[in-house]
Design an enzyme around this catalytic site. Structure first.
Site, PDB file in Angstrom:
ATOM      1  N   LYS A   1     -36.844 -19.846  33.473  1.00 33.79           N
ATOM      2  CA  LYS A   1     -37.564 -20.472  34.808  1.00 33.79           C
ATOM      3  C   LYS A   1     -37.708 -22.193  34.232  1.00 33.79           C
ATOM      4  O   LYS A   1     -38.223 -22.712  35.241  1.00 33.79           O
ATOM      5  CB  LYS A   1     -39.001 -19.804  34.629  1.00 33.79           C
ATOM      6  CG  LYS A   1     -39.849 -19.543  33.721  1.00 33.79           C
ATOM      7  CD  LYS A   1     -40.939 -18.679  33.743  1.00 33.79           C
ATOM      8  CE  LYS A   1     -41.650 -18.240  32.439  1.00 33.79           C
ATOM      9  NZ  LYS A   1     -42.590 -16.786  32.425  1.00 33.79           N
TER      10      LYS A   1
ATOM     11  N   LYS B   1     -28.728 -17.615  28.740  1.00 31.81           N
ATOM     12  CA  LYS B   1     -29.717 -16.768  29.580  1.00 31.81           C
ATOM     13  C   LYS B   1     -30.581 -17.365  30.664  1.00 31.81           C
ATOM     14  O   LYS B   1     -30.719 -18.827  30.925  1.00 31.81           O
ATOM     15  CB  LYS B   1     -30.812 -16.114  28.673  1.00 31.81           C
ATOM     16  CG  LYS B   1     -32.036 -17.248  28.223  1.00 31.81           C
ATOM     17  CD  LYS B   1     -33.133 -16.461  27.868  1.00 31.81           C
ATOM     18  CE  LYS B   1     -34.338 -17.363  27.699  1.00 31.81           C
ATOM     19  NZ  LYS B   1     -35.895 -17.160  27.477  1.00 31.81           N
TER      20      LYS B   1
ATOM     21  N   LYS C   1     -36.271 -24.343  20.873  1.00 31.38           N
ATOM     22  CA  LYS C   1     -37.416 -25.259  21.561  1.00 31.38           C
ATOM     23  C   LYS C   1     -37.708 -26.493  20.967  1.00 31.38           C
ATOM     24  O   LYS C   1     -38.007 -27.500  21.574  1.00 31.38           O
ATOM     25  CB  LYS C   1     -38.681 -24.420  21.528  1.00 31.38           C
ATOM     26  CG  LYS C   1     -38.718 -23.216  22.481  1.00 31.38           C
ATOM     27  CD  LYS C   1     -40.297 -22.726  22.908  1.00 31.38           C
ATOM     28  CE  LYS C   1     -39.876 -21.699  24.119  1.00 31.38           C
ATOM     29  NZ  LYS C   1     -41.323 -21.001  24.287  1.00 31.38           N
TER      30      LYS C   1
HETATM   31  P1  TYM Z   1     -41.607 -15.096  28.350  1.00 31.04           P
HETATM   32  O1  TYM Z   1     -42.435 -15.592  29.026  1.00 31.04           O
HETATM   33  O2  TYM Z   1     -40.228 -16.257  27.993  1.00 31.04           O
HETATM   34  O3  TYM Z   1     -40.517 -14.041  28.888  1.00 31.04           O
HETATM   35  C1  TYM Z   1     -41.215 -12.899  29.440  1.00 31.04           C
HETATM   36  C2  TYM Z   1     -40.406 -11.695  29.363  1.00 31.04           C
HETATM   37  O4  TYM Z   1     -39.228 -11.925  29.953  1.00 31.04           O
HETATM   38  C3  TYM Z   1     -38.134 -11.489  29.231  1.00 31.04           C
HETATM   39  N1  TYM Z   1     -37.027 -12.473  29.824  1.00 31.04           N
HETATM   40  C4  TYM Z   1     -35.718 -12.038  30.305  1.00 31.04           C
HETATM   41  N2  TYM Z   1     -35.215 -10.868  30.083  1.00 31.04           N
HETATM   42  C5  TYM Z   1     -33.898 -10.696  30.656  1.00 31.04           C
HETATM   43  N3  TYM Z   1     -33.141 -11.823  30.923  1.00 31.04           N
HETATM   44  C6  TYM Z   1     -33.677 -12.912  30.769  1.00 31.04           C
HETATM   45  N4  TYM Z   1     -32.767 -13.803  31.553  1.00 31.04           N
HETATM   46  C7  TYM Z   1     -34.921 -13.214  30.429  1.00 31.04           C
HETATM   47  N5  TYM Z   1     -35.768 -14.268  30.527  1.00 31.04           N
HETATM   48  C8  TYM Z   1     -37.031 -13.772  29.916  1.00 31.04           C
HETATM   49  C9  TYM Z   1     -38.316 -11.867  28.002  1.00 31.04           C
HETATM   50  O5  TYM Z   1     -37.636 -11.459  26.855  1.00 31.04           O
HETATM   51  C10 TYM Z   1     -39.837 -11.276  27.734  1.00 31.04           C
HETATM   52  O6  TYM Z   1     -39.832 -10.034  27.416  1.00 31.04           O
HETATM   53  N6  TYM Z   1     -43.091 -14.985  23.710  1.00 31.04           N
HETATM   54  C11 TYM Z   1     -43.014 -14.107  24.938  1.00 31.04           C
HETATM   55  C12 TYM Z   1     -44.394 -13.686  25.444  1.00 31.04           C
HETATM   56  C13 TYM Z   1     -45.039 -12.837  24.507  1.00 31.04           C
HETATM   57  C14 TYM Z   1     -44.966 -11.418  23.916  1.00 31.04           C
HETATM   58  C15 TYM Z   1     -46.047 -11.132  23.252  1.00 31.04           C
HETATM   59  C16 TYM Z   1     -43.896 -10.615  24.341  1.00 31.04           C
HETATM   60  C17 TYM Z   1     -46.170 -13.248  23.889  1.00 31.04           C
HETATM   61  N7  TYM Z   1     -46.651 -12.284  23.043  1.00 31.04           N
HETATM   62  C18 TYM Z   1     -46.149 -10.041  22.520  1.00 31.04           C
HETATM   63  C19 TYM Z   1     -44.004  -9.236  23.528  1.00 31.04           C
HETATM   64  C20 TYM Z   1     -44.938  -9.082  22.863  1.00 31.04           C
HETATM   65  C21 TYM Z   1     -42.196 -14.942  25.848  1.00 31.04           C
HETATM   66  O7  TYM Z   1     -42.312 -16.211  25.595  1.00 31.04           O
HETATM   67  O8  TYM Z   1     -41.889 -14.210  27.025  1.00 31.04           O
END
Ligand code: TYM
Length: 331
Positions: A199, A196, A114
């Protein structure tokens, strides 16, 4: 407290969810509701580590809530809430910052990525982001954290911080574990299957949003980058086809081997068309449900208020215990 295992997870409100978010995380959020005590949050506090337009952020928080409900989150089974409504997240984050080391935060690959893509705004919160994520998880004493593979390193850090804290103050926190499914934990970009699916990808052909229409889905799958061998099977040097096989497998529930047999003697054209069609049909009911939910802001408010009330109840108890352990005097 009941004896069900506890679950916590979150998603950032930074746009429409992709099928990566869905197959990697949300699908598990939904199925876990049947067995566990679940808390799911819209991580608005995490999202401001990257610049956000305030009006768009407000819209995205509500659409993320509506999307989660449209995917099957049931407010009678789970607490779904907005992270910034529960001030305990920021408070515990501050406490845990004193138990997190500069060196371990510097090793987080998401921080490295990032900050590489955000050179003009490498802010402190981008660096301490995983400490807030740790606070999210530990506040709810989560045993399991359903996430995609990209979040595994953050969960490992959360475990280390919890173990370190417990080592000093006794059994305060539950040690969390990531929960992932093989073949779904990392859905790859359609335009560059070594990356990966995301969005925030500038190339619209790299990802499929869960609200996309059938024509667009079929077109993107058809255009997706694959190898030139022309035989459908899961193997080495076949990232693009492997990805489509895994997506297809998530939807129809067949194994990689079954899929190889289904497409024996057929080319990539037939396979891609089939994947596009089943994916579009699978997502259609979610889109219909979403359109109803997003038009009913009153109902969405009811949902996040109900979830927030229950979440605060759990979070405030944990924080009180932590404050007491570290020596803060009661109010
Ligand atoms: P975020 O918003 O980037 O993504 C949400 C969830 O989607 C999963 N994900 C994927 N899984 C498989 N293939 C992909 N291409 C893919 N892109 C995204 C992510 O692994 C995630 O599970 N930091 C986290 C949000 C968060 C969180 C938490 C998660 C904040 N606090 C506490 C777990 C526990 C995030 O940015 O997810």
């Amino acid at each position: 407290m009941d004896d069900k295992k506890r679950v916590l997870s979150g998603i950032q409100p930074t746009g429409i969810f992709t099928i990566g978010n869905y197959f990697g995380a949300i699908k598990n959020w939904v199925s876990m509701q049947e067995k566990y005590s679940c808390n799911y949050m819209i991580a608005d506090m995490h999202s401001i580590t990257v610049k956000q337009d305030p009006n768009i952020l407000k819209k995205n928080v509500l659409s993320s809530l509506a999307l989660s409900l449209a995917c099957g989150i049931d407010i009678n089974k789970s607490n779904i809430f907005i992270q910034s409504h529960i001030s305990e997240h920021a408070e515990l984050c501050w406490v845990l910052s004193s138990f997190s080391q500069f060196g371990e935060l510097s090793r987080m690959t998401q921080f490295k990525d990032k900050s590489e893509n955000n050179k003009e705004n490498i802010n402190a919160a981008l660096f301490t982001y995983p400490v807030l994520q740790t606070a999210d998880i530990l506040l709810y004493n989560a045993d399991l954290v359903p996430v995609g593979a990209d979040q595994k390193q953050h969960i490992e850090l959360s475990r280390n911080i919890a173990i370190r804290f417990n080592g000093i103050y006794g059994d305060v926190f539950t040690i969390p574990e990531p929960f992932m499914n093989i073949g779904q934990a990392k859905i790859m970009s359609l335009s560059d299957p070594s990356k990966k699916m995301s969005k925030s990808d500038k190339n619209q052909n790299g990802f499929i949003g869960i609200l996309e229409e059938k024509d667009s889905i079929i077109k993107k799958v058809k255009k997706s980058v694959t190898d030139s061998e022309g035989i459908v099977y899961f193997g080495a040097e076949k990232d693009g086809i492997n990805n489509l096989i895994d997506i297809y497998s998530c939807i129809i529930g067949k194994t990689r081997e079954d899929i190889k047999q289904e497409f024996e003697g057929k080319g990539y054209g037939d396979f891609k068309l089939k994947v596009g069609e089943v994916l579009a049909d699978y997502l259609e009911p979610i889109r219909i449900k979403y359109n109803i939910l997003i038009a009913d802001i009153g109902y969405l408010e009811e949902c996040y208020k109900k979830g927030g009330l229950n979440a605060r109840d759990i979070a405030s108890k944990t924080l009180k215990k932590v404050y007491d352990k570290i020596g803060f005097i009661d109010k």
